[in-house]
Motif scaffolding. Structure first.
Motif, PDB file in Angstrom:
ATOM      1  N   ASN A 135      -5.185  14.578  -6.646  1.00  0.00           N
ATOM      2  CA  ASN A 135      -5.418  13.217  -7.669  1.00  0.00           C
ATOM      3  C   ASN A 135      -5.720  14.198  -8.954  1.00  0.00           C
ATOM      4  N   LEU A 136      -6.222  15.500  -9.081  1.00  0.00           N
ATOM      5  CA  LEU A 136      -6.518  16.024 -10.147  1.00  0.00           C
ATOM      6  C   LEU A 136      -5.079  16.460 -11.079  1.00  0.00           C
ATOM      7  N   GLN A 137      -4.137  16.812 -10.039  1.00  0.00           N
ATOM      8  CA  GLN A 137      -2.802  17.140 -10.636  1.00  0.00           C
ATOM      9  C   GLN A 137      -1.979  16.214 -10.929  1.00  0.00           C
ATOM     10  N   SER A 138      -2.474  14.798 -10.362  1.00  0.00           N
ATOM     11  CA  SER A 138      -1.727  13.540 -10.863  1.00  0.00           C
ATOM     12  C   SER A 138      -2.368  12.874 -12.189  1.00  0.00           C
ATOM     13  N   ALA A 147       1.597   9.892  -4.771  1.00  0.00           N
ATOM     14  CA  ALA A 147       1.951   9.497  -3.268  1.00  0.00           C
ATOM     15  C   ALA A 147       1.261  10.597  -2.617  1.00  0.00           C
ATOM     16  N   ALA A 148       1.345  12.105  -2.694  1.00  0.00           N
ATOM     17  CA  ALA A 148       0.832  13.020  -1.844  1.00  0.00           C
ATOM     18  C   ALA A 148      -0.895  12.678  -1.689  1.00  0.00           C
ATOM     19  N   ALA A 149      -1.274  12.330  -2.776  1.00  0.00           N
ATOM     20  CA  ALA A 149      -2.820  12.207  -2.994  1.00  0.00           C
ATOM     21  C   ALA A 149      -3.210  10.959  -1.986  1.00  0.00           C
ATOM     22  N   ALA A 150      -2.359   9.990  -2.023  1.00  0.00           N
ATOM     23  CA  ALA A 150      -2.620   8.866  -1.191  1.00  0.00           C
ATOM     24  C   ALA A 150      -2.649   8.964   0.326  1.00  0.00           C
ATOM     25  N   PHE A 151      -1.495   9.948   0.524  1.00  0.00           N
ATOM     26  CA  PHE A 151      -1.211  10.278   2.138  1.00  0.00           C
ATOM     27  C   PHE A 151      -2.385  11.368   2.367  1.00  0.00           C
ATOM     28  N   LEU A 152      -2.939  12.159   1.662  1.00  0.00           N
ATOM     29  CA  LEU A 152      -3.862  13.191   2.088  1.00  0.00           C
ATOM     30  C   LEU A 152      -5.150  12.257   2.403  1.00  0.00           C
ATOM     31  N   GLU A 153      -5.597  11.308   1.645  1.00  0.00           N
ATOM     32  CA  GLU A 153      -6.724  10.773   1.630  1.00  0.00           C
ATOM     33  C   GLU A 153      -6.662   9.791   2.903  1.00  0.00           C
ATOM     34  N   GLU A 184       0.774  -1.179  -0.073  1.00  0.00           N
ATOM     35  CA  GLU A 184      -0.090   0.131   0.072  1.00  0.00           C
ATOM     36  C   GLU A 184       0.920   1.139   0.090  1.00  0.00           C
ATOM     37  N   MET A 185       2.269   1.121   0.123  1.00  0.00           N
ATOM     38  CA  MET A 185       3.022   2.229   0.274  1.00  0.00           C
ATOM     39  C   MET A 185       3.326   2.788  -1.033  1.00  0.00           C
ATOM     40  N   GLU A 186       3.506   4.241  -1.270  1.00  0.00           N
ATOM     41  CA  GLU A 186       3.458   4.777  -2.444  1.00  0.00           C
ATOM     42  C   GLU A 186       4.524   6.096  -2.264  1.00  0.00           C
ATOM     43  N   LEU A 187       5.815   5.581  -2.502  1.00  0.00           N
ATOM     44  CA  LEU A 187       6.563   6.791  -2.204  1.00  0.00           C
ATOM     45  C   LEU A 187       7.165   7.106  -3.389  1.00  0.00           C
ATOM     46  N   GLU A 195       0.010  14.295   6.771  1.00  0.00           N
ATOM     47  CA  GLU A 195      -0.277  15.610   5.822  1.00  0.00           C
ATOM     48  C   GLU A 195       1.509  16.112   5.571  1.00  0.00           C
ATOM     49  N   GLU A 196       1.937  15.997   6.552  1.00  0.00           N
ATOM     50  CA  GLU A 196       3.554  16.419   6.369  1.00  0.00           C
ATOM     51  C   GLU A 196       4.349  15.548   5.492  1.00  0.00           C
ATOM     52  N   LEU A 197       4.012  14.363   5.278  1.00  0.00           N
ATOM     53  CA  LEU A 197       4.397  13.429   4.460  1.00  0.00           C
ATOM     54  C   LEU A 197       4.042  13.908   3.072  1.00  0.00           C
ATOM     55  N   ALA A 198       2.793  14.222   2.812  1.00  0.00           N
ATOM     56  CA  ALA A 198       2.254  14.560   1.692  1.00  0.00           C
ATOM     57  C   ALA A 198       2.931  15.713   1.112  1.00  0.00           C
ATOM     58  N   SER A 199       3.384  16.808   1.772  1.00  0.00           N
ATOM     59  CA  SER A 199       4.100  17.835   1.551  1.00  0.00           C
ATOM     60  C   SER A 199       5.281  17.686   1.091  1.00  0.00           C
ATOM     61  N   ARG A 200       6.023  16.677   1.732  1.00  0.00           N
ATOM     62  CA  ARG A 200       7.525  16.069   1.110  1.00  0.00           C
ATOM     63  C   ARG A 200       7.285  15.513  -0.049  1.00  0.00           C
ATOM     64  N   ALA A 201       6.237  14.603  -0.380  1.00  0.00           N
ATOM     65  CA  ALA A 201       6.063  13.968  -1.397  1.00  0.00           C
ATOM     66  C   ALA A 201       5.623  14.821  -2.889  1.00  0.00           C
ATOM     67  N   GLN A 202       5.008  15.887  -2.482  1.00  0.00           N
ATOM     68  CA  GLN A 202       4.686  17.097  -3.551  1.00  0.00           C
ATOM     69  C   GLN A 202       6.079  17.694  -4.048  1.00  0.00           C
ATOM     70  N   ALA A 203       6.930  18.041  -3.052  1.00  0.00           N
ATOM     71  CA  ALA A 203       8.163  18.732  -3.206  1.00  0.00           C
ATOM     72  C   ALA A 203       8.949  18.055  -4.158  1.00  0.00           C
TER      73      ALA A 203
END
Length: 946
Positions: free
Chosen positions: A446-449, A417-423, A99-102, A403-411
């Motif tokens: 998800n829109l951006q991806s 990955a960010a979408a999955a973490f935020l959800e 389930e991990m998506e880095l 949420e912080e993990l999503a920010s790092r993924a987006q960066a």
């Protein structure tokens, strides 16, 4: 990197025979030895892989997808490839279901042994790859810029010896890595690199679609029987054997595993019932039954291994120790798992069976232990993910971590990955408003991806709860953006208009931005926009209060000008349009604003018939998109710049832009209407090329509700037919192209074509009505382009005394522009008029000039039309041909042109999304075909017009 040095895969790096391979201690077990039976019946597949290696050793590159169901032998074939490539460098990874998506985790592991060459890459590529891997800070990199960096990294590594990249279980790679690796595979050419993927299956929408495929199916009956005989050494009843063969369908893993649960009495003559379950499901259930017979500590150890995606033995044993599981627990699992330098399951279905057979509580306990032993400083991302899987009920602390993990993924550019973490963060959130906020953020990611369907599902989930007015407005905006991005042209304008109206009371700046998006969506939808057309959007935008920012933002200037253009007309809007165009051609616009809103500014310049400003804005847009690696936007910008190049008669440049846009679309898998290609074919008078493109564009535009694409195609058709002198067809096409209300952009460009065709068919009333539409538009900008077109069109309908002056005015004005085709057409029309006025000597002069210009540019249909008119005056047109540059392919021509323009090989590679080594290969071909030996020679003589 910290969290990004992770991924659901194992890593191997093997070098040639003169360098010892890394040792991997293993326990004796089912996976320790490979026998000859593993390749039984696979001669054809092995031969295909051997041919791939031969090509790579010869300096070529190859990509291949090995496709087949679970257990069919794909991994065994990859092992054969690895052994056969003993003289090559082999790097490999294997995806692991998790389930991990880095973001970029797989890519990082694959190229970890190659990172010593990172500094050899061009700076933008080096920065993109370093940011993606968390090695340096910076803006989120575009995945395709990361792909280009990886392509050049592979090419650099292959300079010493051929490089073979092996990616097993590619269906389980993280999305960013899959996208990048597919990009690389599609751009390989002459680097001595092979990329071989093993995958269960994929659809046309998947990243690997379009790559060469080697389908691995079940063994033939005789080979299946031979393999089964090596598994069952005792007596085997013929009917039971046939039943097993039927159930296994030639799948080698099934042939090994299915008989194991059958008692000897059944093998010797009992009855085996057929099952309706899938083969992979049956094999997995067989593993699950085996699990039930294992001691509890062993099952717990296996579950920890299944939940830990890296296969890190140190981490695994720390977690096991935390749960009180000793090393003795491994003894009973020898034929299911291999404990070496990496923990590996014997087959992916074993991992799946282990994880699925555990209860939710058992899984949570395993993830909780793994989170405890994961270093929060060196690997915060994986620790947060494990904590999220271990969470029971609502947990705000874990939600914040995610949420912080999503920010790092987006960066790092990991939007999936960010979408999955935020959800997941939203699911763990107890506060209603905060849960809605995180759900909307997940929808945005998800829109951006590009996951449009999932974005809509998240929006529906958010809207099912209680939202604030701002959140409702954002939901409306996201829904409109999803619809517009997914290509549903007619549905987007009303949704974006609704969002803009809702935003007015809560965020005026965002409302104005949304009105601009709605305006552009309405322009693209054209006749399909319905009630939310350009007029409706422009009226609503025009009624807005003044912008809050002073001085107004560039977007505010563009919106005000374009809205006024629709509601009050070109003359009233001209000053505002000019201000917007000037701001965007200046130095005060940020890169972000330029990328986001520059397209709208070029629309303002186009509305003024200001070719120079329009061209400057398009050049700027393409430059920004290239430098930022904005490959989703670049093909559209290249298409618009290509239109400008064709209109200027620079067909070589237009062809180069077409090739670049095609390269981007091929690399990204995106599709854009062939605007430049069909316009270029029409200007050249090439019906065989133009008509299929026109017809396809019209059909797709009608299906997608894209009115602007339909109008463009009809405009192009009108040019084609006017060139061939088929004025009935030109009139019909131009009428359809000019139907849009108000008459802007493509529809106004079609007006001169309609006037010419109508005048030739003596439909004076239609021609005069069309001129009445054209004149206010061209006059508003006051440019030589617009006024020259108006004078030429007016001359077609004027009395002789006036017509002569108007034709001369048109030639004078258009002669001061860069629009050579329009100038040549003015000479042609003037010459045709002079011949009808029996002024043959003057007619010959104009027609001769037109013929020479058309011939030099390659506008064959118009040149033939001028030649016919010359013959009617008693003069025969001299045959001339455009100089050629040898038998160069389109790509070789493009590379030669870029070299002539002064670009280095590295710069050309970046422009065309190819490796530097491939550019060098093509350039050597160019030199050989043209009989030259240096780059400087490309700028001389016959090569000047590349």
């Amino acid at each position: 990197m910290s969290g990004a040095l992770s991924g659901d895969m194992m890593f191997t790096d093997r070098v040639g025979a003169d360098e010892p391979a890394k040792s991997r201690p293993r326990r004796p077990g089912a996976q320790a030895q490979r026998t000859h039976s593993d390749l039984l019946g696979r001669q054809a597949e092995c031969a295909e892989l051997n041919r791939l290696l031969e090509a790579v050793r010869a300096g070529e590159s190859r990509s291949l997808v090995v496709r087949g169901e679970a257990g069919v032998g794909k991994s065994t074939l990859l092992e054969h490839l690895t052994k056969a490539a003993s003289d090559c460098r082999v790097v490999g990874i294997a995806g692991v279901q998790s389930e991990m998506e880095l973001a970029f985790a797989a890519v990082h592991q694959l190229c970890a042994p190659l990172l010593d060459r990172l500094d050899s890459l061009p700076e933008p590529q080096r920065d993109a790859l370093g940011t993606a891997f968390g090695l340096r800070a910076g803006p989120a990199p575009d995945p395709f810029l990361v792909g280009l960096a990886l392509l050049n990294l592979f090419a650099a590594a292959a300079e010493e010896r051929p490089l073979v990249c092996v990616i097993d279980d590619a269906q389980w790679l993280d999305r960013a890595s899959a996208q990048v690796l597919a990009f690389v595979a599609r751009r390989l050419y002459a680097e001595s690199v092979a990329c071989v993927f093993a995958v269960r299956d994929f659809s046309e929408e998947d990243e690997l679609s379009g790559l060469p495929v080697l389908d691995v199916t079940g063994l033939r009956d005789d080979d299946a029987r031979a393999l089964l005989s090596t598994v069952i050494l005792g007596p085997l009843d013929e009917q039971v054997r046939d039943q097993i063969l039927t159930e296994a369908r030639g799948n080698p893993l099934a042939l090994r595993e299915l008989p194991r649960d059958l008692p000897s009495i059944k093998l010797a003559g009992g009855f085996v019932a057929s099952a309706a379950r899938t083969l992979s499901g049956r094999i997995e259930e067989r593993f699950q039954r085996q699990l039930k017979r294992l001691p509890a500590p062993t099952r717990q150890l296996l579950l920890l291994a299944a939940a830990e995606p890296l296969g890190d033995p140190v981490l695994l044993w720390r977690a096991a120790d935390l749960l009180g599981v000793g090393i003795a627990a491994a003894d009973a699992a020898e034929d299911m798992i291999d404990f070496g330098d990496r923990v590996r399951f014997r087959h992916p279905l074993v991992r799946s069976a282990v994880y699925r057979s555990a209860s939710l509580t058992e899984r949570q306990e395993a993830h909780r232990a793994l989170a405890e032993v994961t270093d929060p400083k060196s690997d915060p991302d994986r620790r947060a993910w494990h904590r999220a899987q271990a969470a029971v009920g609502l947990d705000e602390d874990v939600a914040v971590e995610l949420e912080e993990l999503a920010s790092r993924a987006q960066a790092r550019g990991g939007l999936v990955a960010a979408a999955a973490f935020l959800e997941r963060s939203a699911q763990l959130t107890g506060t209603r408003e905060l849960r809605a906020e995180r759900t909307l953020a997940a929808a945005q990611a998800n829109l951006q991806s590009g996951a449009f369907d999932h974005a809509l599902r998240l929006l529906a989930a958010a809207e099912a709860g209680t939202l604030t007015e701002m959140q409702r407005a954002r939901a409306d905006l996201l829904r409109g953006q999803v619809v517009f991005a997914s290509g549903a042209g007619s549905d987007a304008p009303p949704l974006l208009l609704k969002a803009a109206e809702r935003l007015e009371s809560v965020d005026l700046d965002l409302a104005r931005e949304t009105y601009m998006s709605a305006w552009m969506a309405a322009l693209f939808a054209g006749r399909y926009a319905g009630a939310s057309d350009l007029v409706e959007v422009s009226r609503a935008a025009g009624a807005l209060p003044p912008p809050t920012a002073q001085p107004p933002r560039p977007i505010d200037l563009a919106l005000d000008g374009l809205a006024l253009l629709v509601t009050a007309g070109p003359a009233a809007a001209a000053p505002a349009l000019r201000r917007a165009a000037n701001v965007f051609t200046g130095t005060g616009v940020t890169i972000e604003d330029g990328l986001r809103w520059g397209w709208h500014a070029q629309a303002a310049a186009s509305a003024l018939w200001d070719d120079d400003a329009w061209r400057a804005l398009l050049v700027r847009q393409v430059k920004l998109a290239r430098e930022a690696g904005a490959l989703d936007q670049l093909p559209i910008d290249l298409g618009a710049l290509g239109t400008s190049s064709v209109w200027r008669g620079n067909f070589a440049e237009a062809a180069s832009l077409i090739a670049e846009a095609d390269a981007v679309c091929e690399a990204t898998g995106s599709q854009v209407a062939p605007y430049t290609a069909m316009l270029l074919a029409s200007f050249r008078g090439n019906e065989e090329q133009a008509l299929p493109l026109i017809e396809t564009t019209i059909a797709e535009a009608e299906a997608g509700g894209q009115g602007i694409a339909m109008s463009y195609a009809h405009w192009v058709a009108a040019i084609l037919h006017n060139g061939h002198g088929r004025y009935n067809e030109a009139l019909a096409a131009a009428r359809r192209a000019s139907e849009e209300t108000p008459g802007l952009f493509v529809s106004m460009w079609a007006l001169p074509e309609l006037i010419e065709a109508a005048s030739r068919r003596e439909n004076t009333q239609l021609a005069e009505e069309t001129l009445a539409r054209l004149a206010p538009i061209t006059s508003a900008g006051g440019t030589d382009f617009g006024l020259g077109i108006e004078a030429r069109s007016r001359a077609l309908l004027s009395e002789p005394d006036t017509a002569d002056d108007l034709y001369r005015e048109a030639i004078g004005r258009l002669g001061r522009t860069h629009l050579r085709p329009e100038l040549a057409r003015a000479h042609l029309l003037y010459g045709e008029w002079l011949r009808r006025e029996r002024r043959r000597s003057e007619a010959r002069e104009q027609l001769r000039t037109a013929h020479e210009m058309f011939t030099a540019m390659g506008m064959e249909a118009f040149a033939d039309r001028a030649a016919r008119e010359l013959r009617a005056t008693g003069e025969k047109a001299r045959k001339r041909t455009v100089e050629t540059t040898g038998q160069l392919t389109p790509q070789e021509t493009q590379i030669a042109r870029l070299v002539r323009d002064g670009l280095t090989n590295k710069e050309i590679a970046g422009r065309l999304y190819l490796s530097t080594r491939t550019i060098e290969y093509h350039l050597s071909k160019v030199f050989a075909k043209l009989g030259i030996t240096s780059r400087n020679q490309l700028g001389r003589g016959a090569f000047l017009h590349l």
